[in-house]
Scaffold this motif. Sequence first.
Motif, PDB file in Angstrom:
ATOM      1  N   LEU A 501      53.836  48.992  32.670  1.00 56.50           N
ATOM      2  CA  LEU A 501      53.426  48.244  33.978  1.00 56.50           C
ATOM      3  C   LEU A 501      54.021  46.708  33.441  1.00 56.50           C
ATOM      4  CD1 LEU A 501      50.240  49.662  34.654  1.00 56.50           C
ATOM      5  CD2 LEU A 501      52.341  50.376  35.936  1.00 56.50           C
ATOM      6  N   ASP A 502      54.353  46.117  34.662  1.00 55.64           N
ATOM      7  CA  ASP A 502      54.673  44.596  34.388  1.00 55.64           C
ATOM      8  C   ASP A 502      53.716  44.019  35.472  1.00 55.64           C
ATOM      9  OD1 ASP A 502      55.557  41.967  34.182  1.00 55.64           O
ATOM     10  OD2 ASP A 502      57.528  42.559  35.152  1.00 55.64           O
ATOM     11  N   VAL A 503      52.649  43.338  35.170  1.00 60.83           N
ATOM     12  CA  VAL A 503      51.527  42.711  35.834  1.00 60.83           C
ATOM     13  C   VAL A 503      51.856  41.130  35.795  1.00 60.83           C
ATOM     14  CG1 VAL A 503      50.060  44.495  35.500  1.00 60.83           C
ATOM     15  CG2 VAL A 503      49.995  42.602  33.879  1.00 60.83           C
ATOM     16  N   SER A 504      52.972  40.792  35.148  1.00 67.33           N
ATOM     17  CA  SER A 504      53.083  39.431  35.225  1.00 67.33           C
ATOM     18  C   SER A 504      53.194  38.518  36.360  1.00 67.33           C
ATOM     19  CB  SER A 504      54.398  39.013  34.251  1.00 67.33           C
ATOM     20  OG  SER A 504      55.504  39.790  35.064  1.00 67.33           O
ATOM     21  N   THR A 505      53.767  39.197  37.673  1.00 69.06           N
ATOM     22  CA  THR A 505      53.886  38.702  38.586  1.00 69.06           C
ATOM     23  C   THR A 505      52.473  38.582  39.487  1.00 69.06           C
ATOM     24  OG1 THR A 505      54.341  40.931  39.825  1.00 69.06           O
ATOM     25  CG2 THR A 505      56.111  39.409  39.071  1.00 69.06           C
ATOM     26  N   VAL A 506      51.440  39.206  39.071  1.00 61.39           N
ATOM     27  CA  VAL A 506      50.326  39.247  39.839  1.00 61.39           C
ATOM     28  C   VAL A 506      48.905  38.812  39.060  1.00 61.39           C
ATOM     29  CG1 VAL A 506      50.835  40.938  41.490  1.00 61.39           C
ATOM     30  CG2 VAL A 506      49.816  41.797  39.045  1.00 61.39           C
ATOM     31  N   VAL A 507      49.233  37.940  37.740  1.00 64.20           N
ATOM     32  CA  VAL A 507      48.184  37.350  37.099  1.00 64.20           C
ATOM     33  C   VAL A 507      47.066  36.762  37.752  1.00 64.20           C
ATOM     34  CG1 VAL A 507      47.799  35.867  35.332  1.00 64.20           C
ATOM     35  CG2 VAL A 507      49.605  37.542  34.878  1.00 64.20           C
ATOM     36  N   GLU A 508      47.480  36.009  38.778  1.00 64.36           N
ATOM     37  CA  GLU A 508      46.670  34.942  39.422  1.00 64.36           C
ATOM     38  C   GLU A 508      45.679  36.013  40.121  1.00 64.36           C
ATOM     39  OE1 GLU A 508      46.501  31.707  42.998  1.00 64.36           O
ATOM     40  OE2 GLU A 508      48.422  31.911  41.736  1.00 64.36           O
ATOM     41  N   ASP A 509      46.263  37.160  40.808  1.00 68.85           N
ATOM     42  CA  ASP A 509      45.331  37.962  41.513  1.00 68.85           C
ATOM     43  C   ASP A 509      44.419  38.892  40.593  1.00 68.85           C
ATOM     44  OD1 ASP A 509      46.614  37.681  43.867  1.00 68.85           O
ATOM     45  OD2 ASP A 509      48.135  39.147  43.463  1.00 68.85           O
ATOM     46  N   ILE A 510      45.098  39.137  39.441  1.00 65.22           N
ATOM     47  CA  ILE A 510      44.129  39.721  38.331  1.00 65.22           C
ATOM     48  C   ILE A 510      42.993  38.865  37.852  1.00 65.22           C
ATOM     49  CG2 ILE A 510      44.002  40.413  35.987  1.00 65.22           C
ATOM     50  CD1 ILE A 510      46.883  41.761  36.404  1.00 65.22           C
ATOM     51  N   THR A 511      43.301  37.576  37.549  1.00 63.05           N
ATOM     52  CA  THR A 511      42.049  36.696  37.381  1.00 63.05           C
ATOM     53  C   THR A 511      41.201  36.535  38.464  1.00 63.05           C
ATOM     54  OG1 THR A 511      43.844  35.373  36.098  1.00 63.05           O
ATOM     55  CG2 THR A 511      41.849  34.213  36.915  1.00 63.05           C
ATOM     56  N   TYR A 512      41.579  36.555  39.654  1.00 65.43           N
ATOM     57  CA  TYR A 512      40.718  36.518  40.781  1.00 65.43           C
ATOM     58  C   TYR A 512      39.701  37.750  40.869  1.00 65.43           C
ATOM     59  CZ  TYR A 512      38.856  36.965  45.688  1.00 65.43           C
ATOM     60  OH  TYR A 512      38.072  37.090  46.851  1.00 65.43           O
ATOM     61  N   VAL A 513      40.329  39.011  40.502  1.00 66.11           N
ATOM     62  CA  VAL A 513      39.432  40.070  40.457  1.00 66.11           C
ATOM     63  C   VAL A 513      38.482  40.015  39.290  1.00 66.11           C
ATOM     64  CG1 VAL A 513      39.487  42.839  39.792  1.00 66.11           C
ATOM     65  CG2 VAL A 513      41.170  41.841  41.222  1.00 66.11           C
ATOM     66  N   ASP A 514      38.902  39.341  38.373  1.00 68.84           N
ATOM     67  CA  ASP A 514      37.771  39.217  36.961  1.00 68.84           C
ATOM     68  C   ASP A 514      36.716  38.542  37.665  1.00 68.84           C
ATOM     69  OD1 ASP A 514      39.442  40.763  35.243  1.00 68.84           O
ATOM     70  OD2 ASP A 514      40.445  39.245  34.540  1.00 68.84           O
ATOM     71  N   THR A 515      37.089  37.471  38.153  1.00 66.83           N
ATOM     72  CA  THR A 515      35.881  36.400  38.893  1.00 66.83           C
ATOM     73  C   THR A 515      34.882  37.432  39.719  1.00 66.83           C
ATOM     74  OG1 THR A 515      37.379  34.568  38.703  1.00 66.83           O
ATOM     75  CG2 THR A 515      35.625  34.436  40.184  1.00 66.83           C
ATOM     76  N   ILE A 516      35.556  38.217  40.427  1.00 66.73           N
ATOM     77  CA  ILE A 516      34.756  38.913  41.172  1.00 66.73           C
ATOM     78  C   ILE A 516      33.817  40.097  40.411  1.00 66.73           C
ATOM     79  CG2 ILE A 516      34.667  40.677  42.950  1.00 66.73           C
ATOM     80  CD1 ILE A 516      37.371  39.839  44.223  1.00 66.73           C
ATOM     81  N   LEU A 517      34.222  40.332  39.337  1.00 69.29           N
ATOM     82  CA  LEU A 517      33.517  41.458  38.729  1.00 69.29           C
ATOM     83  C   LEU A 517      32.423  40.564  37.815  1.00 69.29           C
ATOM     84  CD1 LEU A 517      36.101  43.568  36.730  1.00 69.29           C
ATOM     85  CD2 LEU A 517      34.763  44.156  38.696  1.00 69.29           C
ATOM     86  N   PHE A 518      32.780  39.110  37.587  1.00 64.86           N
ATOM     87  CA  PHE A 518      31.524  38.324  37.025  1.00 64.86           C
ATOM     88  C   PHE A 518      30.397  38.225  38.119  1.00 64.86           C
ATOM     89  CE2 PHE A 518      29.769  34.175  36.870  1.00 64.86           C
ATOM     90  CZ  PHE A 518      29.011  34.105  35.547  1.00 64.86           C
ATOM     91  N   HIS A 519      30.944  38.041  39.079  1.00 66.19           N
ATOM     92  CA  HIS A 519      30.021  38.097  40.332  1.00 66.19           C
ATOM     93  C   HIS A 519      29.168  39.268  40.556  1.00 66.19           C
ATOM     94  CE1 HIS A 519      32.560  34.460  42.670  1.00 66.19           C
ATOM     95  NE2 HIS A 519      31.822  34.290  41.408  1.00 66.19           N
ATOM     96  N   THR A 520      29.890  40.281  40.279  1.00 64.38           N
ATOM     97  CA  THR A 520      29.033  41.648  40.375  1.00 64.38           C
ATOM     98  C   THR A 520      27.883  41.623  39.203  1.00 64.38           C
ATOM     99  OG1 THR A 520      30.436  42.807  39.097  1.00 64.38           O
ATOM    100  CG2 THR A 520      30.901  42.822  41.468  1.00 64.38           C
ATOM    101  N   GLN A 521      28.078  41.071  38.116  1.00 60.63           N
ATOM    102  CA  GLN A 521      27.203  40.951  37.404  1.00 60.63           C
ATOM    103  C   GLN A 521      26.124  40.060  37.639  1.00 60.63           C
ATOM    104  OE1 GLN A 521      29.985  39.907  33.798  1.00 60.63           O
ATOM    105  NE2 GLN A 521      28.897  41.361  32.699  1.00 60.63           N
ATOM    106  N   ILE A 522      26.247  39.149  38.350  1.00 64.33           N
ATOM    107  CA  ILE A 522      25.279  38.349  38.900  1.00 64.33           C
ATOM    108  C   ILE A 522      24.199  39.120  39.664  1.00 64.33           C
ATOM    109  CG2 ILE A 522      24.506  36.214  40.158  1.00 64.33           C
ATOM    110  CD1 ILE A 522      27.387  34.956  39.498  1.00 64.33           C
ATOM    111  N   VAL A 523      24.736  39.847  40.396  1.00 63.91           N
ATOM    112  CA  VAL A 523      24.201  40.869  41.230  1.00 63.91           C
ATOM    113  C   VAL A 523      23.226  41.878  40.575  1.00 63.91           C
ATOM    114  CG1 VAL A 523      24.082  42.276  43.289  1.00 63.91           C
ATOM    115  CG2 VAL A 523      25.627  40.452  43.312  1.00 63.91           C
ATOM    116  N   ASP A 524      24.074  42.657  39.752  1.00 64.42           N
ATOM    117  CA  ASP A 524      23.223  43.751  39.061  1.00 64.42           C
ATOM    118  C   ASP A 524      22.558  43.553  37.601  1.00 64.42           C
ATOM    119  OD1 ASP A 524      25.539  44.105  37.272  1.00 64.42           O
ATOM    120  OD2 ASP A 524      25.978  45.670  38.584  1.00 64.42           O
ATOM    121  N   SER A 525      23.088  42.274  37.027  1.00 62.02           N
ATOM    122  CA  SER A 525      22.479  42.132  35.531  1.00 62.02           C
ATOM    123  C   SER A 525      22.212  40.894  35.398  1.00 62.02           C
ATOM    124  CB  SER A 525      23.970  42.462  34.576  1.00 62.02           C
ATOM    125  OG  SER A 525      24.300  43.868  34.802  1.00 62.02           O
TER     126      SER A 525
END
Length: 609
Positions: A501-525
Motif C-alpha cells: 500500500l502507498d499511503v504517502s498521498t494521504v498522510v495528512e488524512d491519516i494524521t487527522y484520524v490519529d487525532t480523532i482517536l486521541f479524542h475518543t480516548q478523552i471520552v472513554d479513558s
Amino acid sequence: MELHSQLVGLLSLGKGLLHRIYDVNLWVRSLEDEDGKGSYFTDVKFQRVNEQMLSKYPKQLPVDKITGIDLYKGIASRIVEDMDPWFQVFIDAANYHKITIEVLSSLVGITKPFQFKSSSFISAAFNELYTIYMRLLLFTSQFKFKRLFVCIFSVCHRIVYGGKSHQSQQIVLEYMNLTESKNLWKRVREEFKPLALHIIVGLSHFRMSYPELHSAASLRSSGLLSLTADPSQLTQPVINPLLHQLRLSSSVSLWIAFAAAAIPEFITEEIVMLVKLALSRSAAFTLYRDVSIVLHDEIIDAFGSIKTNKTVKLSKHASDLKEARRVSTSDAGDDHKEVRLLLRHELTSMLHIFSDSPGLLAPKFETLLTALSVAKKEVQWFFENVTYAKSKGKKKSESSWEGRRISALLHLLFQLTELIFDHRELIVGYYVSLLKNGHASKLKKLASTHLFTNAVGKQGAAAIDNLASLAESATPGSNFEEARQQWYQAQMAFAFQSPALDVSTVVEDITYVDTILFHTQIVDSFALLLNENTSLRELWYFKEKFAAMFDQAIRDGPDQPAHAMSFLHVASHFPLNGTPFFPAERAAIGSGSVELAKSMLRGVFGRVA
C-alpha cells in the motif's frame, strides 16, 4: 493473533516483567530486614558454602560434594517454597526474551520499515518493544545475586526432590548467562542486525522535531504550549501532531540511546546527531523506577571500535560524544532548568485563563495535557539525574541542579489537575459533541473518497467506516477501544510488503484520524489518560531526595511556602505503587508513606508555629 495485538501484548508483558524483577530484588533485601541479620544470600556463616557453589557456575556441583551443605539441608524445603515464585519470574523472562526476538524478527521479515507519520501507533509500539526488551536484559544483568540465586535454588531443589533439578533450570541458566555483561552487548548486537533498518527509519522521523521539542528556546518561539500565541484560535480545538510527539519525547530519548548501543554499525549521520543530543540531555537512562543505566561509555566505546559502518565514520564523532557525556552531568542542568522555567510560565498562564474561563479547557485540553505531561517528565528527570551532577569547570553547578522551584511546578500540576477533574463532564461532553457533529461527517467523507480508501486498503477503509458510525452515535458512555485497535491493525497493513500500500498521498488524512482517536480516548479513558500524563507516584522511589526538597521548600524556598503543600498531594499517591503480587512491598510502601506524611506535616506545623 494479529501482529499489532502481539506487539501490544508483549509490551504489557515486558512492563510486568520489569516490575516482577524489581520485586525479586526487593524480596532478597527483605530477607535481611526481617531479623536485622544477613540472609542465606549474605550471612557470613553461609559464605563458604555459597562460594563453593559459585566456583563452578554455571555448572552445578553434586550436593554431596559441597562442604557444609548441612546448613541448607534443614531449611531447603522452606527455601524452595519461598524462592519458587521468584524463580518463575526468570523462567518467564527467559521465555519472553525468546518470544519477543522471534516476533520482532518475523515482523521485519514481512513489513517495510514503519513510518511514524503514517503509522504512529505501530512505529511507537515497535520502538518501545525493542527498548523494553533491552531494558529487561540490562535490568536482569544488574541483579547482584543472580548467580547465587540460581545456585541456592538449584541445590535446595535437589535436596528436596532427591537429586532432581527443576525442569526449567537450564532455560534460566542460559538466560542468566546471556545477561552477563561480557556477553550481553555482543549477543544483543547480533540479534538486532535484522531489526536495524526498521529502527533507523523509525528514528529518522524525529531528526527535525526531536531537537526542537527539547529546546526551551524553540518551544518558546513556536508557541506550541502557549494559549495566547494566536488569540484568534483560542476557542478552536487543537489539531497539531507535534503535541503527540512532545508527550513521547522522553520515550524517544530512550529509543535513540538504546538503538545507538544496540546497532552502532548501522547508525546514519542524521541519527548520530540525535544520539549526541540524547546523551547530552541525560546522565543516565531509566531501566525501571529508580534503577537506571549510564550508556555513554558503552556507546562511545562502540563508536570507537566499530569499523564496519558503511554510512558514517563513527570514530570521528568520538570527541563529540565525550563532550555530550560531560554536558549530561553539568550543562544539562541548565537546559532542563530553562524548560522548567518555560513550563512554569505557560502553566501559570493556563491556570489563570482556565480558572476565569473554564469553557476553554475543552478545546485546549490536548495542549494543557501535553504541558502537564512535559512538566511531570521534567520533575522525574530531575530526581533521576540529580545524583549524577558534577562540577562545571571550577565552580560546582549548584544553581543548575538544586531544583528550588520544583515546588512551584508541583503546585501548578496539582491545581490544574484538580481544575480538569472539576470540569471533567464539560470536557468529555465537548469531545462527544465534536465526534458527533464534526468528526463523523469528515470520516464519512474520507470513507467515500476513492483516493483515500485505495491508499489505506480494505482494512483501513473498514476501520474508518466503523469509526464514523461510532462517532455519529457517540455518548459519554461510548467505548471506542475496538475501533482504535481496528485502525492500529490497518496501520500495520500500511507496512506489509505484500500486498503493498502507498499511503504517502494521504498522510495528512491519516494524521487527522490519529487525532480523532486521541479524542475518543478523552471520552472513554479520561481518568487513565490524565493519570498517565500527570501522576508522580513513582517519586516514592526517590523518597529521601523528595523529603529533602520538601524541607527546603517549606523553610527557604523562593516560592510561596503554601506551594510546598503540593508535596503532600504527591505523597498521598505513593501507596498506589504497591501491588497484590508482593504484599510485603505493598505493606512497606503503605507504612513508609504514612511515616513520610507525618514527618512532612510536622515540618508544616513547625513552619507555621
